[in-house]
Motif scaffolding. Structure first.
Motif, PDB file in Angstrom:
ATOM      1  N   PHE A 139     -13.678  -2.134   0.973  1.00 24.22           N
ATOM      2  CA  PHE A 139     -12.182  -1.078   0.821  1.00 24.22           C
ATOM      3  C   PHE A 139     -11.366  -1.265   0.436  1.00 24.22           C
ATOM      4  O   PHE A 139     -10.388  -2.591   0.918  1.00 24.22           O
ATOM      5  CB  PHE A 139     -12.636  -0.001   1.966  1.00 24.22           C
ATOM      6  N   SER A 140     -10.345  -0.320  -0.469  1.00 27.01           N
ATOM      7  CA  SER A 140      -9.430  -0.395  -0.461  1.00 27.01           C
ATOM      8  C   SER A 140      -8.257   0.548   0.161  1.00 27.01           C
ATOM      9  O   SER A 140      -9.729   1.964  -0.004  1.00 27.01           O
ATOM     10  CB  SER A 140      -9.157  -0.339  -2.073  1.00 27.01           C
ATOM     11  N   VAL A 141      -7.907   0.552   0.963  1.00 26.10           N
ATOM     12  CA  VAL A 141      -7.215   1.436   1.944  1.00 26.10           C
ATOM     13  C   VAL A 141      -6.877   3.020   0.899  1.00 26.10           C
ATOM     14  O   VAL A 141      -5.657   3.136  -0.146  1.00 26.10           O
ATOM     15  CB  VAL A 141      -5.576   1.427   2.822  1.00 26.10           C
ATOM     16  N   PRO A 142      -7.723   4.293   0.621  1.00 26.40           N
ATOM     17  CA  PRO A 142      -6.535   5.667   0.116  1.00 26.40           C
ATOM     18  C   PRO A 142      -5.362   5.981   0.462  1.00 26.40           C
ATOM     19  O   PRO A 142      -5.398   6.051   1.932  1.00 26.40           O
ATOM     20  CB  PRO A 142      -7.813   6.245   0.073  1.00 26.40           C
ATOM     21  N   PHE A 143      -4.556   6.894   0.271  1.00 25.89           N
ATOM     22  CA  PHE A 143      -3.296   7.530   0.686  1.00 25.89           C
ATOM     23  C   PHE A 143      -4.299   8.228   1.506  1.00 25.89           C
ATOM     24  O   PHE A 143      -3.167   8.473   2.458  1.00 25.89           O
ATOM     25  CB  PHE A 143      -3.397   8.120  -0.727  1.00 25.89           C
ATOM     26  N   ARG A 144      -5.205   8.497   1.517  1.00 26.08           N
ATOM     27  CA  ARG A 144      -5.422  10.013   2.560  1.00 26.08           C
ATOM     28  C   ARG A 144      -5.135   9.668   3.949  1.00 26.08           C
ATOM     29  O   ARG A 144      -5.312  10.029   4.827  1.00 26.08           O
ATOM     30  CB  ARG A 144      -6.254  11.158   2.474  1.00 26.08           C
ATOM     31  N   ASP A 145      -6.021   8.415   3.779  1.00 28.65           N
ATOM     32  CA  ASP A 145      -5.909   7.198   5.237  1.00 28.65           C
ATOM     33  C   ASP A 145      -4.313   7.173   5.886  1.00 28.65           C
ATOM     34  O   ASP A 145      -4.200   6.289   6.872  1.00 28.65           O
ATOM     35  CB  ASP A 145      -6.523   6.182   5.305  1.00 28.65           C
ATOM     36  N   VAL A 146      -2.941   7.129   4.770  1.00 25.01           N
ATOM     37  CA  VAL A 146      -2.037   6.449   5.681  1.00 25.01           C
ATOM     38  C   VAL A 146      -1.282   7.700   5.811  1.00 25.01           C
ATOM     39  O   VAL A 146      -0.733   8.942   5.469  1.00 25.01           O
ATOM     40  CB  VAL A 146      -1.591   5.965   4.372  1.00 25.01           C
ATOM     41  N   MET A 179       2.889   8.700   7.693  1.00 22.47           N
ATOM     42  CA  MET A 179       4.122   9.167   7.550  1.00 22.47           C
ATOM     43  C   MET A 179       5.390   7.798   7.242  1.00 22.47           C
ATOM     44  O   MET A 179       5.890   6.964   6.587  1.00 22.47           O
ATOM     45  CB  MET A 179       4.971   9.986   7.863  1.00 22.47           C
ATOM     46  N   ARG A 180       4.854   6.370   8.258  1.00 25.62           N
ATOM     47  CA  ARG A 180       5.535   5.792   7.951  1.00 25.62           C
ATOM     48  C   ARG A 180       4.975   4.504   7.587  1.00 25.62           C
ATOM     49  O   ARG A 180       5.132   3.434   7.413  1.00 25.62           O
ATOM     50  CB  ARG A 180       5.280   4.540   9.469  1.00 25.62           C
ATOM     51  N   GLY A 181       3.382   4.857   6.212  1.00 24.36           N
ATOM     52  CA  GLY A 181       2.843   3.928   5.170  1.00 24.36           C
ATOM     53  C   GLY A 181       1.623   3.484   5.769  1.00 24.36           C
ATOM     54  O   GLY A 181       1.041   2.324   4.936  1.00 24.36           O
ATOM     55  N   GLU A 182       1.596   3.288   7.058  1.00 23.15           N
ATOM     56  CA  GLU A 182       0.171   2.515   7.804  1.00 23.15           C
ATOM     57  C   GLU A 182      -1.334   3.405   7.822  1.00 23.15           C
ATOM     58  O   GLU A 182      -0.486   4.878   8.099  1.00 23.15           O
ATOM     59  CB  GLU A 182       0.907   1.465   8.912  1.00 23.15           C
ATOM     60  N   MET A 183      -1.991   2.629   7.828  1.00 19.50           N
ATOM     61  CA  MET A 183      -3.296   3.354   7.956  1.00 19.50           C
ATOM     62  C   MET A 183      -3.318   4.435   9.376  1.00 19.50           C
ATOM     63  O   MET A 183      -3.121   3.265  10.293  1.00 19.50           O
ATOM     64  CB  MET A 183      -4.592   1.959   7.208  1.00 19.50           C
ATOM     65  N   HIS A 184      -4.068   5.022   9.600  1.00 13.43           N
ATOM     66  CA  HIS A 184      -4.078   5.921  10.763  1.00 13.43           C
ATOM     67  C   HIS A 184      -4.814   5.294  11.749  1.00 13.43           C
ATOM     68  O   HIS A 184      -5.701   4.183  10.836  1.00 13.43           O
ATOM     69  CB  HIS A 184      -5.143   7.135  11.016  1.00 13.43           C
ATOM     70  N   HIS A 200      -2.009  -0.915   4.610  1.00 15.50           N
ATOM     71  CA  HIS A 200      -1.114   0.543   3.947  1.00 15.50           C
ATOM     72  C   HIS A 200      -1.846   1.030   2.811  1.00 15.50           C
ATOM     73  O   HIS A 200      -2.572  -0.090   1.787  1.00 15.50           O
ATOM     74  CB  HIS A 200       0.199  -0.671   3.073  1.00 15.50           C
ATOM     75  N   PHE A 201      -1.494   1.901   2.311  1.00 14.27           N
ATOM     76  CA  PHE A 201      -2.288   2.137   0.344  1.00 14.27           C
ATOM     77  C   PHE A 201      -2.236   1.239  -0.082  1.00 14.27           C
ATOM     78  O   PHE A 201      -1.534   0.426  -0.456  1.00 14.27           O
ATOM     79  CB  PHE A 201      -1.451   3.425   0.489  1.00 14.27           C
ATOM     80  N   GLY A 202      -3.309   1.059  -0.847  1.00 12.23           N
ATOM     81  CA  GLY A 202      -4.058  -0.128  -1.989  1.00 12.23           C
ATOM     82  C   GLY A 202      -3.788  -1.426  -1.219  1.00 12.23           C
ATOM     83  O   GLY A 202      -4.973  -1.976  -2.161  1.00 12.23           O
ATOM     84  N   ASP A 203      -4.680  -1.446  -0.203  1.00 10.44           N
ATOM     85  CA  ASP A 203      -4.609  -2.653   0.629  1.00 10.44           C
ATOM     86  C   ASP A 203      -6.496  -3.419   0.110  1.00 10.44           C
ATOM     87  O   ASP A 203      -6.765  -2.288   0.623  1.00 10.44           O
ATOM     88  CB  ASP A 203      -4.313  -3.187   2.065  1.00 10.44           C
ATOM     89  N   GLU A 204      -7.039  -4.108   0.088  1.00 15.32           N
ATOM     90  CA  GLU A 204      -8.364  -4.234  -0.658  1.00 15.32           C
ATOM     91  C   GLU A 204      -8.187  -4.649   1.048  1.00 15.32           C
ATOM     92  O   GLU A 204      -7.922  -6.261   1.394  1.00 15.32           O
ATOM     93  CB  GLU A 204      -8.021  -5.348  -1.675  1.00 15.32           C
TER      94      GLU A 204
END
Length: 130
Positions: free
Chosen positions: A9-16, A18-23, A65-69
């Motif tokens: 999976f690629s990390v989507p914006f919705r899972d990131v 304010m600090r830019g890290e995935m929840h 982070h956002f977009g990471d595969e």
């Protein structure tokens, strides 16, 4: 041995956040999705029990982070009389970013009472044991 077709999976914006890290909760959601893909590779059998989750944990090593595969792999971590444990590893590039553990307890689909794992299911799981 890990699963034949790992879930990617690629990390989507919705899972990131304010600090830019995935929840942190998203790691568990993706671990459950990977486990679902693992089970989808096996045809259901008439003797299969129902399962309920009895334990979930996740150790985070590096932030996503956002977009990471991310590539996941699932292995059986333990096979008990009435339970099956799974290790879900998440890797970005060469880096292990998270390890989740999910333990399922077998139960009767009608009553919900605990039941032993059927022998054919145990045999299938053994090929994926760490």
């Amino acid at each position: 041995m890990s699963q034949a077709n790992p879930y990617v999976f690629s990390v989507p914006f919705r899972d990131v956040g304010m600090r830019g890290e995935m929840h942190s909760s998203a790691y568990l959601a993706y671990a459950e999705e990977a486990l679902g893909q693992f089970w989808a590779a096996r045809a259901p059998q008439p003797s299969d029990p129902a399962f309920c989750v009895s334990k979930v944990s996740c150790q985070l090593h590096k932030a996503l982070h956002f977009g990471d595969e991310v590539k996941t792999s699932v292995r059986a971590s333990k096979i008990g009389g009435r339970t099956a444990g799974f290790a879900v590893l998440m890797v970005r590039g060469e880096d292990l970013v998270a390890e989740a553990e999910i333990v399922w307890s077998a139960c009767n689909p009608d009553s919900g009472e605990p039941v032993p794992l059927p022998e054919e299911l145990r045999d299938w799981l053994y090929q994926y044991l760490e």
